[in-house]
Design a protein around this motif. Structure first.
Motif, PDB file in Angstrom:
ATOM      1  N   SER A  41       7.455  31.195  -0.059  1.00 14.34           N
ATOM      2  CA  SER A  41       6.712  29.939  -0.059  1.00 14.34           C
ATOM      3  C   SER A  41       5.543  30.023  -1.023  1.00 14.34           C
ATOM      4  CB  SER A  41       6.227  29.610   1.353  1.00 14.34           C
ATOM      5  OG  SER A  41       5.163  30.462   1.732  1.00 14.34           O
ATOM      6  N   LEU A  42       4.978  28.874  -1.319  1.00 12.79           N
ATOM      7  CA  LEU A  42       3.933  28.760  -2.324  1.00 12.79           C
ATOM      8  C   LEU A  42       2.633  29.393  -1.837  1.00 12.79           C
ATOM      9  CD1 LEU A  42       3.850  27.262  -5.102  1.00 12.79           C
ATOM     10  CD2 LEU A  42       2.744  25.381  -3.891  1.00 12.79           C
ATOM     11  N   PRO A  43       2.026  30.313  -2.603  1.00 15.08           N
ATOM     12  CA  PRO A  43       0.715  30.845  -2.221  1.00 15.08           C
ATOM     13  C   PRO A  43      -0.340  29.734  -2.266  1.00 15.08           C
ATOM     14  CG  PRO A  43       1.781  32.273  -3.824  1.00 15.08           C
ATOM     15  CD  PRO A  43       2.585  31.006  -3.776  1.00 15.08           C
ATOM     16  N   LEU A  44      -1.352  29.867  -1.462  1.00 14.92           N
ATOM     17  CA  LEU A  44      -2.372  28.825  -1.337  1.00 14.92           C
ATOM     18  C   LEU A  44      -3.058  28.543  -2.673  1.00 14.92           C
ATOM     19  CD1 LEU A  44      -3.750  26.951   0.696  1.00 14.92           C
ATOM     20  CD2 LEU A  44      -5.431  28.756   1.115  1.00 14.92           C
ATOM     21  N   VAL A  45      -3.323  29.584  -3.455  1.00 17.74           N
ATOM     22  CA  VAL A  45      -4.018  29.385  -4.726  1.00 17.74           C
ATOM     23  C   VAL A  45      -3.150  28.600  -5.715  1.00 17.74           C
ATOM     24  CG1 VAL A  45      -3.259  31.576  -5.759  1.00 17.74           C
ATOM     25  CG2 VAL A  45      -5.411  30.535  -6.500  1.00 17.74           C
ATOM     26  N   LYS A  51     -11.913  25.527  -4.861  1.00 16.39           N
ATOM     27  CA  LYS A  51     -11.640  26.904  -5.284  1.00 16.39           C
ATOM     28  C   LYS A  51     -12.419  27.897  -4.429  1.00 16.39           C
ATOM     29  CE  LYS A  51     -10.281  26.209 -10.112  1.00 16.39           C
ATOM     30  NZ  LYS A  51     -10.616  26.480 -11.539  1.00 16.39           N
ATOM     31  N   SER A  52     -13.658  27.553  -4.111  1.00 13.56           N
ATOM     32  CA  SER A  52     -14.492  28.436  -3.305  1.00 13.56           C
ATOM     33  C   SER A  52     -13.904  28.634  -1.909  1.00 13.56           C
ATOM     34  CB  SER A  52     -15.907  27.847  -3.200  1.00 13.56           C
ATOM     35  OG  SER A  52     -16.709  28.630  -2.342  1.00 13.56           O
ATOM     36  N   VAL A  53     -13.437  27.550  -1.290  1.00 20.14           N
ATOM     37  CA  VAL A  53     -12.879  27.645   0.064  1.00 20.14           C
ATOM     38  C   VAL A  53     -11.564  28.422   0.056  1.00 20.14           C
ATOM     39  CG1 VAL A  53     -11.943  26.326   1.998  1.00 20.14           C
ATOM     40  CG2 VAL A  53     -14.008  25.541   0.847  1.00 20.14           C
ATOM     41  N   VAL A  54     -10.712  28.152  -0.925  1.00 18.84           N
ATOM     42  CA  VAL A  54      -9.427  28.863  -1.018  1.00 18.84           C
ATOM     43  C   VAL A  54      -9.656  30.357  -1.217  1.00 18.84           C
ATOM     44  CG1 VAL A  54      -7.398  29.196  -2.490  1.00 18.84           C
ATOM     45  CG2 VAL A  54      -8.073  26.892  -1.796  1.00 18.84           C
ATOM     46  N   LYS A  55     -10.604  30.699  -2.061  1.00 17.28           N
ATOM     47  CA  LYS A  55     -10.916  32.117  -2.278  1.00 17.28           C
ATOM     48  C   LYS A  55     -11.414  32.763  -0.986  1.00 17.28           C
ATOM     49  CE  LYS A  55     -13.857  35.222  -4.986  1.00 17.28           C
ATOM     50  NZ  LYS A  55     -14.945  35.312  -5.996  1.00 17.28           N
ATOM     51  N   GLU A  56     -12.295  32.071  -0.280  1.00 19.62           N
ATOM     52  CA  GLU A  56     -12.854  32.621   0.951  1.00 19.62           C
ATOM     53  C   GLU A  56     -11.780  32.806   2.019  1.00 19.62           C
ATOM     54  OE1 GLU A  56     -16.882  31.854   3.676  1.00 19.62           O
ATOM     55  OE2 GLU A  56     -16.137  30.283   2.331  1.00 19.62           O
ATOM     56  N   PHE A  57     -10.876  31.835   2.117  1.00 16.46           N
ATOM     57  CA  PHE A  57      -9.820  31.919   3.142  1.00 16.46           C
ATOM     58  C   PHE A  57      -8.822  33.024   2.813  1.00 16.46           C
ATOM     59  CE2 PHE A  57      -5.757  30.424   5.036  1.00 16.46           C
ATOM     60  CZ  PHE A  57      -6.139  30.480   6.372  1.00 16.46           C
ATOM     61  N   THR A  58      -8.418  33.146   1.552  1.00 17.77           N
ATOM     62  CA  THR A  58      -7.450  34.186   1.171  1.00 17.77           C
ATOM     63  C   THR A  58      -8.052  35.580   1.334  1.00 17.77           C
ATOM     64  OG1 THR A  58      -8.093  33.880  -1.151  1.00 17.77           O
ATOM     65  CG2 THR A  58      -6.134  32.732  -0.409  1.00 17.77           C
ATOM     66  N   GLU A  59      -9.338  35.719   1.040  1.00 15.30           N
ATOM     67  CA  GLU A  59      -9.988  37.018   1.240  1.00 15.30           C
ATOM     68  C   GLU A  59     -10.086  37.347   2.727  1.00 15.30           C
ATOM     69  OE1 GLU A  59     -13.722  36.738  -0.770  1.00 15.30           O
ATOM     70  OE2 GLU A  59     -12.864  37.169  -2.756  1.00 15.30           O
ATOM     71  N   PHE A  60     -10.312  36.330   3.543  1.00 17.32           N
ATOM     72  CA  PHE A  60     -10.365  36.551   4.984  1.00 17.32           C
ATOM     73  C   PHE A  60      -9.002  36.991   5.512  1.00 17.32           C
ATOM     74  CE2 PHE A  60      -9.462  34.755   9.199  1.00 17.32           C
ATOM     75  CZ  PHE A  60     -10.405  35.432   9.960  1.00 17.32           C
ATOM     76  N   CYS A  61      -7.933  36.370   5.018  1.00 21.42           N
ATOM     77  CA  CYS A  61      -6.574  36.712   5.472  1.00 21.42           C
ATOM     78  C   CYS A  61      -6.046  37.989   4.833  1.00 21.42           C
ATOM     79  CB  CYS A  61      -5.619  35.555   5.171  1.00 21.42           C
ATOM     80  SG  CYS A  61      -5.957  34.068   6.141  1.00 21.42           S
ATOM     81  N   THR A 112     -21.165  22.573   7.332  1.00 23.32           N
ATOM     82  CA  THR A 112     -20.495  23.358   6.293  1.00 23.32           C
ATOM     83  C   THR A 112     -19.111  23.815   6.757  1.00 23.32           C
ATOM     84  OG1 THR A 112     -22.624  24.147   5.460  1.00 23.32           O
ATOM     85  CG2 THR A 112     -20.674  25.397   4.813  1.00 23.32           C
ATOM     86  N   ILE A 113     -19.025  24.252   8.012  1.00 18.12           N
ATOM     87  CA  ILE A 113     -17.732  24.677   8.566  1.00 18.12           C
ATOM     88  C   ILE A 113     -16.752  23.506   8.564  1.00 18.12           C
ATOM     89  CG2 ILE A 113     -16.548  25.508  10.637  1.00 18.12           C
ATOM     90  CD1 ILE A 113     -19.147  27.006  11.338  1.00 18.12           C
ATOM     91  N   MET A 127     -13.134  23.173   6.585  1.00 17.47           N
ATOM     92  CA  MET A 127     -11.892  22.850   7.290  1.00 17.47           C
ATOM     93  C   MET A 127     -11.209  21.632   6.659  1.00 17.47           C
ATOM     94  SD  MET A 127     -11.275  25.045   9.700  1.00 17.47           S
ATOM     95  CE  MET A 127     -11.914  26.277   8.552  1.00 17.47           C
ATOM     96  N   LYS A 128     -12.010  20.651   6.227  1.00 17.84           N
ATOM     97  CA  LYS A 128     -11.460  19.455   5.582  1.00 17.84           C
ATOM     98  C   LYS A 128     -10.731  19.818   4.283  1.00 17.84           C
ATOM     99  CE  LYS A 128     -14.898  16.207   7.406  1.00 17.84           C
ATOM    100  NZ  LYS A 128     -16.092  15.389   7.079  1.00 17.84           N
TER     101      LYS A 128
END
Length: 447
Positions: free
Chosen positions: A142-146, A167-177, A206-207, A211-212
């Motif tokens: 499946s397609l990676p989030l980035v 881009k900032s949120v996607v980076k933060e989420f992928t680093e968390f996962c 901010t949270i 999420m949005k």
């Protein structure tokens, strides 16, 4: 007890933190580590979810919280109707468990395994079929989030500030996962754990905003056919509408406006930093958003046939924001005419540049926040946007009509009587209907 997944020497493990009151059931161990064996990432996640459900069940029952730590392969699940599922060991076994869970309407178990909502009565076998369709494409393919974000930017063509935020949120989420986050692998439990992690360093608003972003991206994936099934980002906002209204930016009071605009510090900016000075002066008379002002070009300064000076706002965050805003002649007499003298029609009025997608207004806003503190104006949540709120509030208290204010400040009017059955005021009407209040503003700022 959300699982923390990790890999050591090509083997997969899940770590669970045991709540302090229940550590007597785990031989006083703070963490339990379960070996998950090998397999596709989505199979590993399913095994971790099963381990979680069993440990929680034992915790609730007061039974010893033990599992086969060397190789997590076998579970025996007994459903409410007495049906027993034994030797759960593979993806097909998990799918069978999900089918049984759907039939029993075990919402918590279905949710933990990423099966979506429990089907309503009369819905038939749609739930399992939807799930099978989602799992028909291996998660690793499946397609990676980035990459989803790249497609989102390509098709949606959002503004630079939006791109930076996403881009900032996607980076933060992928680093968390700790992975590339194939979108078919993202479960609601991942989103929940991410939100809990954000709460350690971010405010509620901010949270919600982050999420949005994730929700918007995965809705886009579903719309474009990159993802089947339910959007895993289904959490509700932490901040209510009432909280958002009461916890937003503050509104300046008249004595604070007088204190700052008539201060020697601000008057000196007319010579020291004319861009800053006239940006503030234009703001106090127009109430424009900061990025509307700092992106203005000379050709957006207009004059009506009746001689009314106005700004032609062509780019704004809303359709109503694209508007004509009258400005007083006194501003030109105070040096604004000389400030713009010699500039070409396509030149920007102010020198502020867009930096890192934050908008051209970031610099002027920061300087303003710093300077008001030097004038001993310390009330919290007073920012550049508070000037816009002040002018709207001042107009209201000086009997400027609601419809006039909405058009002047670029706010949407949802009332059918106004939005559908009336025409807009022309710029001369706007000027005349706000003139008396604007004269009081001029007196307040000392011009």
């Amino acid at each position: 007890m959300k699982p923390f997944l990790f890999v050591r020497r090509q083997r997969n493990y899940a770590r669970f933190m045991v709540p302090k009151p229940y550590r007597t059931l785990s031989n006083e161990k703070k963490y339990l580590v379960v070996a998950l064996g090998s397999g596709e990432p989505h199979i590993i996640r399913q095994r971790a979810a099963l381990a979680e459900s069993v440990l929680v069940a034992k915790m609730v029952q007061g039974a010893p919280m033990t599992l086969d730590r060397d190789k997590f392969k076998v579970f025996d699940i007994v459903l409410n109707n007495g049906t027993r599922i034994e030797n759960i060991n593979s993806g097909s076994d998990v799918d069978n468990l999900l089918k049984m869970a759907q039939a029993e309407s075990l919402a918590d178990l279905i949710e933990s395994l990423g099966g979506g909502a429990v089907p309503q009565a009369g819905a038939g076998p749609q739930g399992p079929h939807v799930l099978e369709e989602r799992r028909s494409v291996p998660a690793t393919q499946s397609l990676p989030l980035v990459e989803l974000l790249d497609k989102f930017i390509l098709l949606k063509k959002p503004k630079a500030g939006t791109v930076t935020a996403y881009k900032s949120v996607v980076k933060e989420f992928t680093e968390f996962c700790k992975s590339k986050c194939p979108i078919a692998e993202i479960l609601q439990s991942d989103v929940t754990r991410f939100r809990e992690e954000l709460a350690k360093k971010n405010g509620v608003q901010t949270i919600d905003n982050k999420m949005k972003v994730l929700k918007s991206l995965l809705n886009f994936a579903i719309d474009q056919g990159y993802l089947n099934g339910k959007n895993p980002v289904s959490v509700k906002n932490l901040q209510t509408k009432k909280q958002k209204l009461t916890e937003g930016y503050a509104i300046f009071e008249s004595d604070e406006i007088k204190l700052y605009f008539q201060s020697e510090r601000f008057k000196a900016e007319k010579k020291n930093d004319p861009d800053y000075y006239f940006c503030l002066m234009l703001e106090i008379f127009t109430g424009c958003r900061v990025n509307e002002l700092t992106s203005l070009q000379i050709n957006q300064l207009k004059k009506s046939e009746s001689g009314t000076n106005f700004l032609q706002i062509r780019d704004s965050k809303t359709a109503a924001g694209k508007r004509e805003v009258p400005i007083p002649e006194i501003l030109f007499e105070q040096g604004f005419a000389k400030f713009i003298e010699g500039k070409k029609p396509t030149d920007f009025i102010f020198r502020y540049l867009d930096r890192d997608g934050r908008g051209a207004g970031n610099a002027v806003g920061k300087k303003f926040s710093y300077q008001i503190k030097l004038e001993k104006i310390h009330r919290p949540k007073l920012v550049f946007h508070s000037l816009r709120k002040f002018l709207n509030d001042f107009f209201m208290k000086n009997s400027v009509d609601y419809e006039v204010r909405c058009q002047y400040f670029g706010h949407e009017i949802e009332a059918v009587n106004v939005a559908t059955y009336t025409n807009k005021f022309n710029v001369d009407d706007l000027y005349n209907r706000t003139n008396e209040a604007r004269k009081k503003v001029a007196s307040l700022v000392g011009v």
